[in-house]
Scaffold this motif. Sequence first.
Motif, PDB file in Angstrom:
ATOM      1  N   GLN A  54       0.841  -1.203   0.000  1.00  0.00           N
ATOM      2  CA  GLN A  54       0.000   0.000   0.000  1.00  0.00           C
ATOM      3  C   GLN A  54       0.871   1.245   0.000  1.00  0.00           C
ATOM      4  OE1 GLN A  54      -3.868   0.593   2.326  1.00  0.00           O
ATOM      5  NE2 GLN A  54      -2.419   1.732   3.612  1.00  0.00           N
ATOM      6  N   VAL A  55       0.557   2.160  -0.930  1.00  0.00           N
ATOM      7  CA  VAL A  55       1.245   3.460  -1.002  1.00  0.00           C
ATOM      8  C   VAL A  55       0.229   4.541  -0.637  1.00  0.00           C
ATOM      9  CG1 VAL A  55       2.554   5.039  -2.473  1.00  0.00           C
ATOM     10  CG2 VAL A  55       2.728   2.567  -2.840  1.00  0.00           C
ATOM     11  N   VAL A  56       0.585   5.432   0.315  1.00  0.00           N
ATOM     12  CA  VAL A  56      -0.357   6.419   0.829  1.00  0.00           C
ATOM     13  C   VAL A  56       0.116   7.826   0.467  1.00  0.00           C
ATOM     14  CG1 VAL A  56      -1.531   7.313   2.878  1.00  0.00           C
ATOM     15  CG2 VAL A  56      -0.937   4.880   2.740  1.00  0.00           C
ATOM     16  N   PHE A  57      -0.706   8.532  -0.340  1.00  0.00           N
ATOM     17  CA  PHE A  57      -0.455   9.931  -0.713  1.00  0.00           C
ATOM     18  C   PHE A  57      -1.328  10.795   0.199  1.00  0.00           C
ATOM     19  CE2 PHE A  57       0.375   7.247  -4.292  1.00  0.00           C
ATOM     20  CZ  PHE A  57       1.416   7.839  -4.994  1.00  0.00           C
ATOM     21  N   GLU A  58      -0.691  11.583   1.077  1.00  0.00           N
ATOM     22  CA  GLU A  58      -1.446  12.288   2.110  1.00  0.00           C
ATOM     23  C   GLU A  58      -0.955  13.727   2.241  1.00  0.00           C
ATOM     24  OE1 GLU A  58      -2.515  11.664   6.881  1.00  0.00           O
ATOM     25  OE2 GLU A  58      -1.087  10.343   5.888  1.00  0.00           O
ATOM     26  N   GLU A  59      -1.936  14.658   2.380  1.00  0.00           N
ATOM     27  CA  GLU A  59      -1.579  16.063   2.576  1.00  0.00           C
ATOM     28  C   GLU A  59      -0.686  16.201   3.804  1.00  0.00           C
ATOM     29  OE1 GLU A  59      -5.168  18.296   2.833  1.00  0.00           O
ATOM     30  OE2 GLU A  59      -5.545  18.246   0.678  1.00  0.00           O
ATOM     31  N   GLY A  60       0.344  16.986   3.655  1.00  0.00           N
ATOM     32  CA  GLY A  60       1.279  17.174   4.753  1.00  0.00           C
ATOM     33  C   GLY A  60       2.473  16.243   4.672  1.00  0.00           C
ATOM     34  N   LYS A  61       2.277  15.106   3.961  1.00  0.00           N
ATOM     35  CA  LYS A  61       3.386  14.168   3.792  1.00  0.00           C
ATOM     36  C   LYS A  61       3.858  14.119   2.339  1.00  0.00           C
ATOM     37  CE  LYS A  61       2.420  11.041   7.670  1.00  0.00           C
ATOM     38  NZ  LYS A  61       2.225   9.638   8.083  1.00  0.00           N
ATOM     39  N   SER A  62       2.913  14.318   1.398  1.00  0.00           N
ATOM     40  CA  SER A  62       3.245  14.351  -0.029  1.00  0.00           C
ATOM     41  C   SER A  62       2.767  15.686  -0.576  1.00  0.00           C
ATOM     42  CB  SER A  62       2.544  13.218  -0.784  1.00  0.00           C
ATOM     43  OG  SER A  62       2.855  11.975  -0.213  1.00  0.00           O
ATOM     44  N   ASP A  63       3.471  16.244  -1.593  1.00  0.00           N
ATOM     45  CA  ASP A  63       3.044  17.548  -2.104  1.00  0.00           C
ATOM     46  C   ASP A  63       1.760  17.412  -2.915  1.00  0.00           C
ATOM     47  OD1 ASP A  63       3.700  17.074  -4.916  1.00  0.00           O
ATOM     48  OD2 ASP A  63       5.809  17.270  -4.322  1.00  0.00           O
ATOM     49  N   ALA A  64       1.049  18.511  -3.079  1.00  0.00           N
ATOM     50  CA  ALA A  64      -0.277  18.526  -3.697  1.00  0.00           C
ATOM     51  C   ALA A  64      -0.244  17.991  -5.125  1.00  0.00           C
ATOM     52  CB  ALA A  64      -0.849  19.942  -3.659  1.00  0.00           C
ATOM     53  N   GLU A  65       0.816  18.338  -5.864  1.00  0.00           N
ATOM     54  CA  GLU A  65       0.921  17.891  -7.264  1.00  0.00           C
ATOM     55  C   GLU A  65       1.009  16.365  -7.351  1.00  0.00           C
ATOM     56  OE1 GLU A  65       3.973  18.478 -11.030  1.00  0.00           O
ATOM     57  OE2 GLU A  65       3.960  19.998  -9.442  1.00  0.00           O
ATOM     58  N   LEU A  66       1.734  15.783  -6.408  1.00  0.00           N
ATOM     59  CA  LEU A  66       1.883  14.320  -6.380  1.00  0.00           C
ATOM     60  C   LEU A  66       0.555  13.652  -6.033  1.00  0.00           C
ATOM     61  CD1 LEU A  66       4.122  12.242  -6.815  1.00  0.00           C
ATOM     62  CD2 LEU A  66       4.613  12.320  -4.363  1.00  0.00           C
ATOM     63  N   ILE A  67      -0.199  14.262  -5.086  1.00  0.00           N
ATOM     64  CA  ILE A  67      -1.502  13.714  -4.699  1.00  0.00           C
ATOM     65  C   ILE A  67      -2.471  13.792  -5.881  1.00  0.00           C
ATOM     66  CG2 ILE A  67      -3.499  13.995  -3.173  1.00  0.00           C
ATOM     67  CD1 ILE A  67      -1.512  15.031  -1.033  1.00  0.00           C
ATOM     68  N   GLU A  68      -2.448  14.913  -6.588  1.00  0.00           N
ATOM     69  CA  GLU A  68      -3.328  15.104  -7.752  1.00  0.00           C
ATOM     70  C   GLU A  68      -2.993  14.077  -8.845  1.00  0.00           C
ATOM     71  OE1 GLU A  68      -4.348  18.545 -11.057  1.00  0.00           O
ATOM     72  OE2 GLU A  68      -3.240  19.092  -9.239  1.00  0.00           O
ATOM     73  N   LYS A  69      -1.713  13.830  -9.021  1.00  0.00           N
ATOM     74  CA  LYS A  69      -1.253  12.839 -10.019  1.00  0.00           C
ATOM     75  C   LYS A  69      -1.716  11.428  -9.617  1.00  0.00           C
ATOM     76  CE  LYS A  69       3.114  11.609 -12.354  1.00  0.00           C
ATOM     77  NZ  LYS A  69       4.581  11.864 -12.326  1.00  0.00           N
ATOM     78  N   ALA A  70      -1.637  11.135  -8.317  1.00  0.00           N
ATOM     79  CA  ALA A  70      -2.035   9.809  -7.823  1.00  0.00           C
ATOM     80  C   ALA A  70      -3.530   9.599  -8.001  1.00  0.00           C
ATOM     81  CB  ALA A  70      -1.644   9.663  -6.360  1.00  0.00           C
ATOM     82  N   ALA A  71      -4.310  10.658  -7.853  1.00  0.00           N
ATOM     83  CA  ALA A  71      -5.763  10.537  -7.972  1.00  0.00           C
ATOM     84  C   ALA A  71      -6.183  10.120  -9.374  1.00  0.00           C
ATOM     85  CB  ALA A  71      -6.424  11.863  -7.591  1.00  0.00           C
ATOM     86  N   LYS A  72      -5.341  10.348 -10.351  1.00  0.00           N
ATOM     87  CA  LYS A  72      -5.673  10.015 -11.743  1.00  0.00           C
ATOM     88  C   LYS A  72      -5.226   8.598 -12.148  1.00  0.00           C
ATOM     89  CE  LYS A  72      -5.367  14.857 -13.188  1.00  0.00           C
ATOM     90  NZ  LYS A  72      -4.590  15.859 -13.955  1.00  0.00           N
ATOM     91  N   LEU A  73      -4.564   7.928 -11.239  1.00  0.00           N
ATOM     92  CA  LEU A  73      -4.115   6.561 -11.555  1.00  0.00           C
ATOM     93  C   LEU A  73      -5.309   5.628 -11.729  1.00  0.00           C
ATOM     94  CD1 LEU A  73      -1.170   6.113  -9.011  1.00  0.00           C
ATOM     95  CD2 LEU A  73      -0.980   6.478 -11.480  1.00  0.00           C
ATOM     96  N   ARG A  74      -5.181   4.702 -12.665  1.00  0.00           N
ATOM     97  CA  ARG A  74      -6.224   3.699 -12.862  1.00  0.00           C
ATOM     98  C   ARG A  74      -5.600   2.313 -12.809  1.00  0.00           C
ATOM     99  NH1 ARG A  74      -8.077   6.547 -17.571  1.00  0.00           N
ATOM    100  NH2 ARG A  74      -7.826   4.618 -18.784  1.00  0.00           N
TER     101      ARG A  74
END
Length: 599
Positions: A54-74
Motif C-alpha cells: 500500500q502506497v499512501v499519498f497524504e496532505e502534509g506528507k506528499s506535495d499537492a501535485e503528487l496527490i493530484e497525479k495519484a488521484a488520476k491513476l487507474r
Amino acid sequence: MAESMQGLKRTHRCAELSAANVGETVTIMGWVQKNRNKGGLVFVDVRDRSGIIQVVFEEGKSDAELIEKAAKLRAEFVVAIVGRVEKRSGAGNEKLATGEIEVIPEQMRILSESETPPFPIEENSKTKEEVRLKYRYLDLRRPDLQRNLMMRSRVATLTRQFLSEEGFCEIETPVLIGSTPEGARDYLVPSRIHQGNFYALPQSPQLFKQLLMCAGYDRYFQIAKCFRDEDLRADRQPEFTQIDMELSFVDVDDVIEINERLLAKLFKEVLDIEVTLPIPRMTWQEAMDRFGSDKPDIRFGMELHDVTEVVKDCEFAVFKGAIENGGSVRGINAKGQGGMPRKKIDKLVSFAKDYGAKGLAYIAVQEDGTAKSSFSKFMKDEEMSALMTAMGADKGDLLLFAADKNTVVWDVLGALRLELARQMELLDKSEYKFLWVTEFPLLEWNEEQNRYTAKHHPFTMPMEEDLVYIDSEPGRVRAKAYDIVLNGNEIGGGSVRIFNPEIQSKMFEVLGFTPEQANEQFGFLLTAFKYGVPPHAGLAYGLDRLVMLMAKEDSIRDVIAFPKVKDASDLMTEAPTAVDKKQLEELGLSIVREKVKQE
C-alpha cells in the motif's frame, strides 16, 4: 503521458518489504491494483509478482501535485515510486504479507498507462476461461497463476539440482525426428529440402535416451518438450513437458529408490510436506482388482469386491450371463448412502453406461436392515444375505454392482468409485497419497487392429520368469514397468528396457512386425544395440500434471503459461492458422478441401 524510468533503479519487489525496512527509502515498480481517493488522501495498492504494497499519498506528507497525479491513476497503470517505508497509521491488514507497513511517496513516475482491462486482475477469477485465455498476458498477472508458474519454476530448478548432484548429465535430444507409428498420433512437419518427406515432433525422447545409454553417458536427464496429436482433456495438452531420465546398470528398485528421494525433496522444499519413504507398491493386477484402475486414488477406501463366486448359482440373468461369458460380478459399498433418492441412483446408472456398462444393479440397505434392490426377485433370501455379507454391508449402505467382462467391470466401478467419492466429499486436495504400480501387462489386445500392441512401448523388458509364455500366452506376460501415481493421477511412468537383441526381435515378432518393418522404423537403434549396450531403465514425469497436483489445481492449463484449449487451438494467437500459398508451394504441398455432402 508515460514517463521514463531513467535514473531510477528498483530496490525491492513490493512484497519483499517488511517491518524490518521501516525508515528506509525504497524504490518499487509495478502495476496499480486499486486506487482509493478519499479527497486529499489517496491509497494506491501497487502489485508485482511478489505481492502488494500500500502506497499512501497524504496532505502534509506528499506535495499537492503528487496527490493530484495519484488521484488520476487507474487499474493496471505501471508506476515507479520512490518513498519511505513506515508503520501503517491505521489498523494493519492481516491478509497481506505487507499488511503492517505502507510507503509514503516522495516521487512517482507513470511508466505506462492502461486501458480498462476486459476483466479484473484478481485471484480466483470468475471470468469465463475463454475470455481469460484470449487475454492470457493479463490473466497471467493474477496472483494465483503467478504463484503456480513460480512453483513450476521452483520444481524444475530443484529437479535439475537434485539430478545433477546424483550424477546425471543434462543432454538435449532433437525435436525434429522420424515418425514412429506405434503409440499416439504424431505431429508432422513437412521438409522443404526433402519434398514429400516429413519430420515428426517427438512424443518423448525415448529412442534417443536409449541411444545415450549405448553411448556410455550412464545417467541422462532432460526437461523435454513433447508433442501428441490426440484428443484432449483437462489434464492433457498437445504440447507438454516431461522430466525425462535414463540410467545404465540398474534394475527396477534402483530407479524407484532415486525417484522416491527426488519426490521427497520436491514436496519438502516446495510444500513443506514430508513424503514417507518407501512409497507403497502395488502390482497392476492388485490395483485393478481392488480399485478398478491402474492409477488408483488411495485417499479413500470403497474398494471393489469380487462376488462372482457368491452369485455364480443365482438366477439373475445379468449376473449369470456375465459369468458364463468368462466375465465377473463385482461391487462397491458406498457407506452411509443407502438413503440415496431413486433419481440420484438413476443418474449413477447413466454414468455407468457412459463407461460401457449395460446397467447397474443395486441394493440399498435401509436403517431397519431391510434391503431395497433392483434384482432381489431373482435371488433367494440366503443368496441375498450371502451377497450383502460378502460386501460388508451395514445398515444405511448402498451396494452397487457391475457384471460384464473384467475390463468393462473395472472401468465402470473404477470410475463410479471416484464419482461417489466426489459426491461424498472424500477427496482432500491437501492430502498427498503416492503409490507405485508395478508389473503391468507387457501387451494388450487391440480389437480394432486384431493384434497385440505394447502396453507401454516396444522396448519394455518382460519379466524374465514370464518369457516362457511369450508365444503361447502373450497376454499373460508381465512387464518390468512401473508408474508413480499420486491421488489417482499417473504423474510418471517408466520401465526397464530390452537390451538383449533376441528378446527385442521376439517382441517385434509378437507385435506383428516383420524383420524388415522393424528395421525400417527402428533400424538405427537395433544397429546401435549390436555394439555393446548396457542394461538400462528410465522414467519420465509429466511436469505439468505434477505441478497441477502440487498447486491443488484441477487443470494443467492453470500451471502452463500459454496453454491451448480442447480443440488444440490457442485463443490468444489464434493458432493454428492458414499459411501463405507460397509457403505451401515451397514445401510441395497443396490443401485439399473435404467436400461437404449435400443433404
